[in-house]
Design an enzyme around this catalytic site. Structure first.
Site, mmCIF file in Angstrom:
data_model
loop_
_atom_site.group_PDB
_atom_site.id
_atom_site.type_symbol
_atom_site.label_atom_id
_atom_site.label_comp_id
_atom_site.label_asym_id
_atom_site.label_seq_id
_atom_site.Cartn_x
_atom_site.Cartn_y
_atom_site.Cartn_z
ATOM 1 N N CYS A 31 74.165 99.577 -70.416
ATOM 2 C CA CYS A 31 74.448 99.270 -71.872
ATOM 3 C C CYS A 31 73.603 100.133 -72.721
ATOM 4 O O CYS A 31 72.906 101.216 -72.219
ATOM 5 C CB CYS A 31 74.670 97.545 -72.098
ATOM 6 S SG CYS A 31 72.598 97.036 -71.750
ATOM 7 N N THR A 39 70.440 99.383 -73.912
ATOM 8 C CA THR A 39 69.013 99.286 -73.382
ATOM 9 C C THR A 39 69.108 99.049 -71.957
ATOM 10 O O THR A 39 68.047 99.334 -71.429
ATOM 11 C CB THR A 39 68.554 97.981 -73.947
ATOM 12 O OG1 THR A 39 69.234 97.017 -73.868
ATOM 13 C CG2 THR A 39 68.321 98.291 -75.650
ATOM 14 N N HIS A 90 61.184 96.819 -51.989
ATOM 15 C CA HIS A 90 60.298 95.535 -52.191
ATOM 16 C C HIS A 90 61.340 94.544 -52.674
ATOM 17 O O HIS A 90 61.088 93.192 -52.239
ATOM 18 C CB HIS A 90 59.234 95.707 -53.318
ATOM 19 C CG HIS A 90 58.083 96.621 -52.973
ATOM 20 N ND1 HIS A 90 56.789 96.295 -53.620
ATOM 21 C CD2 HIS A 90 58.018 97.342 -52.029
ATOM 22 C CE1 HIS A 90 56.188 97.497 -53.046
ATOM 23 N NE2 HIS A 90 56.708 98.049 -52.326
ATOM 24 N N HIS A 139 58.194 91.619 -47.897
ATOM 25 C CA HIS A 139 59.062 91.456 -48.981
ATOM 26 C C HIS A 139 60.341 90.444 -48.864
ATOM 27 O O HIS A 139 60.794 90.104 -49.953
ATOM 28 C CB HIS A 139 59.521 92.827 -49.409
ATOM 29 C CG HIS A 139 58.477 93.862 -49.649
ATOM 30 N ND1 HIS A 139 57.658 93.712 -50.518
ATOM 31 C CD2 HIS A 139 58.130 94.950 -48.721
ATOM 32 C CE1 HIS A 139 56.687 94.727 -50.635
ATOM 33 N NE2 HIS A 139 56.869 95.443 -49.389
ATOM 34 N N ASP A 174 79.054 98.621 -71.405
ATOM 35 C CA ASP A 174 79.751 98.433 -72.691
ATOM 36 C C ASP A 174 79.589 99.638 -73.361
ATOM 37 O O ASP A 174 79.564 100.749 -72.956
ATOM 38 C CB ASP A 174 78.698 97.357 -73.471
ATOM 39 C CG ASP A 174 77.431 97.809 -73.891
ATOM 40 O OD1 ASP A 174 77.054 99.066 -73.694
ATOM 41 O OD2 ASP A 174 76.848 96.885 -74.554
#
Ligand code: RB5
Length: 151
Positions: free
Chosen positions: A65, A67, A98, A133, A8
């Site tokens: 973005c 954050t 993992h 995993h 964004d």
């Protein structure tokens, strides 16, 4: 390896940096926008990238973005996506080994371009370890299927 990229307005500049890195690494990538720093809505960019990865048209997706949080929430809504928000090199390696993550998100307002480049390199180059995993991922997939009404 083919990588789908998206951002964004809060992640636009870092997306451009990561696009240059992928070119340097000779990794094919397609940019799904956005194209400038004008305000847009992150789900509109998370969705096409996540859908293309889930459909197998791209091996991996990278979403940025401000954050990294909104992009990770949105991408993880698409069945088949295992998306991790990563801001350190240890997690970049661990989430491939993992979690076999197929989408990476980062926040341009959280980390600088140098660290972001290292994270992307590690995340693209680290193999999934399988074994115990895989069993855990299968359980996550079962949760997804249950809530989609498939199981
Ligand atoms: C946009 O201002 C910002 O909210 C967005 O880039 C992202 O950080 C959302 O999680």
């Amino acid at each position: 390896m083919r990588v789908a990229l998206g951002a964004d307005h809060g992640g636009f500049r870092l997306k451009e940096e990561i696009k240059s890195l992928l070119e340097e690494m000779n990794i094919a990538c397609e940019d799904f926008g956005c194209d400038c720093e004008t305000s847009v809505d992150y789900p509109d960019y998370a969705l096409p990238v996540a859908e293309k990865v889930a459909a197998g048209e791209f091996d991996r997706g990278i979403l940025i973005c401000g954050t990294g949080i909104g992009m990770s929430i949105a991408a993880n809504k698409v069945p088949g996506i295992r998306c991790a928000l990563v801001h350190d090199m240890f997690s970049a390696k661990a989430t491939r080994e993992h979690n076999d993550t197929n989408v990476l998100t980062m926040g341009e307002r959280v980390i600088g371009p140098g660290l972001a480049r290292e994270i992307v390199k590690i995340w693209l180059e680290t193999e999934f370890q399988g074994g115990r995993h895989q069993r855990r991922i299968d359980k996550v997939t079962d949760i997804e299927a249950k809530h989609l009404g498939v199981k």
